[in-house]
Design a protein around this motif. Structure first.
Motif, PDB file in Angstrom:
ATOM      1  N   ILE A 283       0.823  -1.218   0.000  1.00 55.63           N
ATOM      2  CA  ILE A 283       0.000   0.000   0.000  1.00 55.63           C
ATOM      3  C   ILE A 283       0.855   1.265   0.000  1.00 55.63           C
ATOM      4  O   ILE A 283       0.398   2.317   0.425  1.00 55.63           O
ATOM      5  N   GLY A 284       2.076   1.166  -0.478  1.00 55.17           N
ATOM      6  CA  GLY A 284       2.941   2.330  -0.585  1.00 55.17           C
ATOM      7  C   GLY A 284       4.267   1.894  -1.146  1.00 55.17           C
ATOM      8  O   GLY A 284       4.679   0.753  -0.930  1.00 55.17           O
ATOM      9  N   SER A 285       4.928   2.774  -1.871  1.00 51.73           N
ATOM     10  CA  SER A 285       6.151   2.342  -2.543  1.00 51.73           C
ATOM     11  C   SER A 285       7.332   2.238  -1.572  1.00 51.73           C
ATOM     12  O   SER A 285       8.292   1.526  -1.826  1.00 51.73           O
ATOM     13  N   GLU A 286       7.260   2.932  -0.434  1.00 50.79           N
ATOM     14  CA  GLU A 286       8.391   2.887   0.496  1.00 50.79           C
ATOM     15  C   GLU A 286       8.476   1.514   1.169  1.00 50.79           C
ATOM     16  O   GLU A 286       7.465   0.853   1.393  1.00 50.79           O
TER      17      GLU A 286
ATOM     18  N   PHE B  83      14.465  -8.171  -7.759  1.00 45.94           N
ATOM     19  CA  PHE B  83      13.430  -7.475  -6.998  1.00 45.94           C
ATOM     20  C   PHE B  83      13.548  -5.968  -7.225  1.00 45.94           C
ATOM     21  O   PHE B  83      14.590  -5.384  -6.980  1.00 45.94           O
ATOM     22  N   THR B  84      12.471  -5.363  -7.736  1.00 46.95           N
ATOM     23  CA  THR B  84      12.517  -3.927  -8.044  1.00 46.95           C
ATOM     24  C   THR B  84      11.720  -3.089  -7.049  1.00 46.95           C
ATOM     25  O   THR B  84      11.529  -1.893  -7.266  1.00 46.95           O
ATOM     26  N   GLY B  85      11.226  -3.721  -5.979  1.00 44.29           N
ATOM     27  CA  GLY B  85      10.581  -2.943  -4.926  1.00 44.29           C
ATOM     28  C   GLY B  85       9.074  -3.139  -4.839  1.00 44.29           C
ATOM     29  O   GLY B  85       8.521  -4.061  -5.428  1.00 44.29           O
ATOM     30  N   ASN B  86       8.432  -2.260  -4.091  1.00 46.40           N
ATOM     31  CA  ASN B  86       6.985  -2.348  -3.870  1.00 46.40           C
ATOM     32  C   ASN B  86       6.213  -1.729  -5.028  1.00 46.40           C
ATOM     33  O   ASN B  86       6.678  -0.801  -5.666  1.00 46.40           O
ATOM     34  N   VAL B  87       5.020  -2.259  -5.272  1.00 50.91           N
ATOM     35  CA  VAL B  87       4.069  -1.605  -6.175  1.00 50.91           C
ATOM     36  C   VAL B  87       2.722  -1.527  -5.462  1.00 50.91           C
ATOM     37  O   VAL B  87       2.489  -2.204  -4.461  1.00 50.91           O
ATOM     38  N   GLU B  88       1.831  -0.680  -5.995  1.00 48.97           N
ATOM     39  CA  GLU B  88       0.504  -0.503  -5.420  1.00 48.97           C
ATOM     40  C   GLU B  88      -0.550  -1.037  -6.387  1.00 48.97           C
ATOM     41  O   GLU B  88      -0.232  -1.466  -7.499  1.00 48.97           O
ATOM     42  N   GLY B  89      -1.803  -0.979  -5.968  1.00 50.65           N
ATOM     43  CA  GLY B  89      -2.886  -1.554  -6.762  1.00 50.65           C
ATOM     44  C   GLY B  89      -2.917  -1.071  -8.203  1.00 50.65           C
ATOM     45  O   GLY B  89      -3.119  -1.858  -9.130  1.00 50.65           O
ATOM     46  N   HIS B  90      -2.666   0.241  -8.393  1.00 53.44           N
ATOM     47  CA  HIS B  90      -2.785   0.759  -9.771  1.00 53.44           C
ATOM     48  C   HIS B  90      -1.670   0.240 -10.676  1.00 53.44           C
ATOM     49  O   HIS B  90      -1.749   0.394 -11.897  1.00 53.44           O
ATOM     50  N   ASP B  91      -0.655  -0.390 -10.088  1.00 53.92           N
ATOM     51  CA  ASP B  91       0.446  -0.913 -10.907  1.00 53.92           C
ATOM     52  C   ASP B  91       0.147  -2.276 -11.520  1.00 53.92           C
ATOM     53  O   ASP B  91       0.930  -2.774 -12.337  1.00 53.92           O
TER      54      ASP B  91
ATOM     55  N   GLY C  57      -7.450  -2.192   6.223  1.00 54.03           N
ATOM     56  CA  GLY C  57      -6.891  -1.088   5.461  1.00 54.03           C
ATOM     57  C   GLY C  57      -5.883  -1.509   4.399  1.00 54.03           C
ATOM     58  O   GLY C  57      -5.652  -0.763   3.439  1.00 54.03           O
ATOM     59  N   PHE C  58      -5.315  -2.685   4.545  1.00 54.22           N
ATOM     60  CA  PHE C  58      -4.361  -3.163   3.535  1.00 54.22           C
ATOM     61  C   PHE C  58      -5.131  -3.615   2.291  1.00 54.22           C
ATOM     62  O   PHE C  58      -4.926  -3.095   1.196  1.00 54.22           O
ATOM     63  N   THR C  59      -6.066  -4.543   2.495  1.00 57.13           N
ATOM     64  CA  THR C  59      -6.866  -5.038   1.378  1.00 57.13           C
ATOM     65  C   THR C  59      -7.661  -3.896   0.739  1.00 57.13           C
ATOM     66  O   THR C  59      -7.716  -3.779  -0.489  1.00 57.13           O
TER      67      THR C  59
END
Lengths: 328, 328
Positions: A170-173, A196-204, B217-219
């Motif tokens: 839920i956040g790129s950090e 591994f290129t890190g975190n992504v969020e739902g829109h990704d 809040g995560f989902t």
């Protein structure tokens, strides 16, 4: 025998796979029902039938697979186990397929949990979401393994070397998310054999920022169904808007074919369905609403994965860490 | 001072809320910056400014709110606490707003965890998704309380009596999901004051099957961002398809205005933003990318919620169970 449009659309898809894709397909289920459906295509000589008197209904889940050792999905898995088939394709209940697959084909050695990979139709090439629903409860180590399963799939099917792996949160950090993903982020940073290129969020899911997105089966399933629902909703709303005025209808007529193409590309069926990875055999789970086109695409996907040796590729990946340990 | 387009779009939205909606708005932040922005609208006499020399940047999260007791969001919360303002509206960093709100306004008595409610623009009326991102780690009891917060919101803002409450999971059957939601399902079945209609899946965020959808809040955050991304993607793809041919462009021109309407309705900004429920005061979190229209809509939402007494309505709901206990 599984799927909302079984048996006719399933059989039609199998016939299409045989005639248009040059694949050899075996149908498993009720001989009488399947023979009649094949007869509609004059294909009774082209597609062999293996008898299975029972079948899991769409609303039957994991337990039914134990009660039904002779269900069509169980028999199909048995054919793969015996080496009489290269892969299984089913549009039946996902829970039933997953449970039966685990029971009849067993998880590969070293695989903590088999997981479902779904190809999301981003361009220029799809993004793999894994796990899309096989495991509602997972541990951080499993998210790392899902990344390995997805990487093997992306390398094999899309010819990507070093696919970009991302973690859905839920956040790129790095510190964003719940305990499960924060720990998984740490593990992924130090996992050999993964880019591994890190975190992504739902829109990704649709941004193409990653080749493989790893997540637990609960979050992955909610995200996938949300995406499918939103795309369907947007097109439906668009249709309503367009039909509100004659001028707009005229405009729509001009676009209809192109919009249909687009809708087809974003249609979960069109991209061949989900794959249950990590078993001693290839299992493709076609969308429950699949019609002939979706089933044929699923057969193609199953053939490519088994021909490319997905099982042994995954075996090497999950074994690798153990080997490196033995060096010490 | 917060938001991708601060200060100008934020100030323009405030001016719009004052002039077009008849609301009274106070701007909190750097007097010089805000005065200049107001001057562009000849609105320096219409919109008072409260000084705050600091501001949280968009990439600052929870910790910054502790380090910055004089940030614009902290001062704004202080105004509400002192009763000098009815509600706070910010387009700043969600993490910063949530942390500052909890710190300065404190959670309401009986509220386990404040949560973010987002109105998804289904028709005929919106569906509330709660929690959309305030709590990445929750307990089943919290999912029940989120349902109460959302029910109070839906009753107040949409005039629904007995809003339909649903639980977001990965299958409609009661036993589907992870431990968290299975337990929440049991609790919801026996929760007084809630009309629990069962489980929903990702595609139901836009199906209108529920008035309030409760989730962790995560989902919730992953699902919301997935939905927004998918809608944006569908429209972008559509634009590309349409611009591929002159004929299609002609058709598109005919539809452009209607399609723009539709896109506006599905635009997260247009529906006014998210609300942080469960604090001793109303806090509206406008989309970070909000322009004047989104900010003005957020001001309207904040005014309606505080005028309707959302805080006391929630207070009664979360207190109710305790009262019923005392009867025994």
């Amino acid at each position: 025998m599984g799927g909302d449009h079984a048996p006719h659309e399933i059989v039609a898809g199998a016939v299409h796979a045989v005639r248009e894709r040059g694949l050899s397909v075996v149908l498993v289920g009720s001989p009488r029902v399947l023979y009649e459906a094949l007869a509609d295509h004059d294909a009774t000589k082209e597609v062999p039938i293996v008898r299975a008197e029972e079948a899991l209904s769409m609303d039957e889940g994991a337990l039914a697979s134990l009660r039904r050792p002779r269900s069509s999905i169980a028999i199909a898995c048995h054919l793969v186990r015996r080496g009489d088939a290269a892969a299984v394709v089913s549009a039946g209940s996902t829970a039933g397929i997953v449970a039966t697959g685990k029971l009849r084909l067993k998880g590969q050695q070293g695989v903590l949990r088999p997981a479902i990979a779904v190809a999301i139709p981003t361009l220029p090439r799809p993004t793999l979401l894994i796990d899309a629903g096989a495991n509602a409860e997972v541990k951080s180590e499993m998210l790392v393994q899902f990344a390995h399963l997805g990487t093997a799939y992306a390398e094999l099917l899309y010819g990507i070397d070093e696919p970009r792996v991302a973690l859905l949160t839920i956040g790129s950090e790095a510190e964003k998310g719940n305990k499960l993903v924060k720990r998984a982020h740490e593990l992924l940073l130090t996992s050999p054999g993964l880019r591994f290129t890190g975190n992504v969020e739902g829109h990704d899911l649709l941004s193409g920022r990653a080749d493989v997105i790893t997540t637990d089966g609960f979050t992955g399933n909610v995200a996938l169904k949300t995406m499918e629902g939103a795309v369907r909703y947007a097109f439906a709303e668009l249709r309503d808007v367009v039909s509100e005025s004659r001028l707009a209808r005229l405009g729509a007529a001009m676009q209809r074919s192109r919009i249909r193409e687009l809708r087809r590309r974003l249609d979960p069926e069109a991209y061949g369905g989900a794959v249950l990875l990590g078993l001693n055999g290839t299992v493709v789970i076609a969308h429950g609403s699949s019609r002939a086109g979706g089933i044929s695409a699923a057969c193609k996907l199953a053939a490519e994965l088994s021909a490319g040796g997905i099982v042994s590729r995954i075996g090497e990946r999950v074994a690798a860490p153990h080997r490196s340990h033995r060096l010490w």
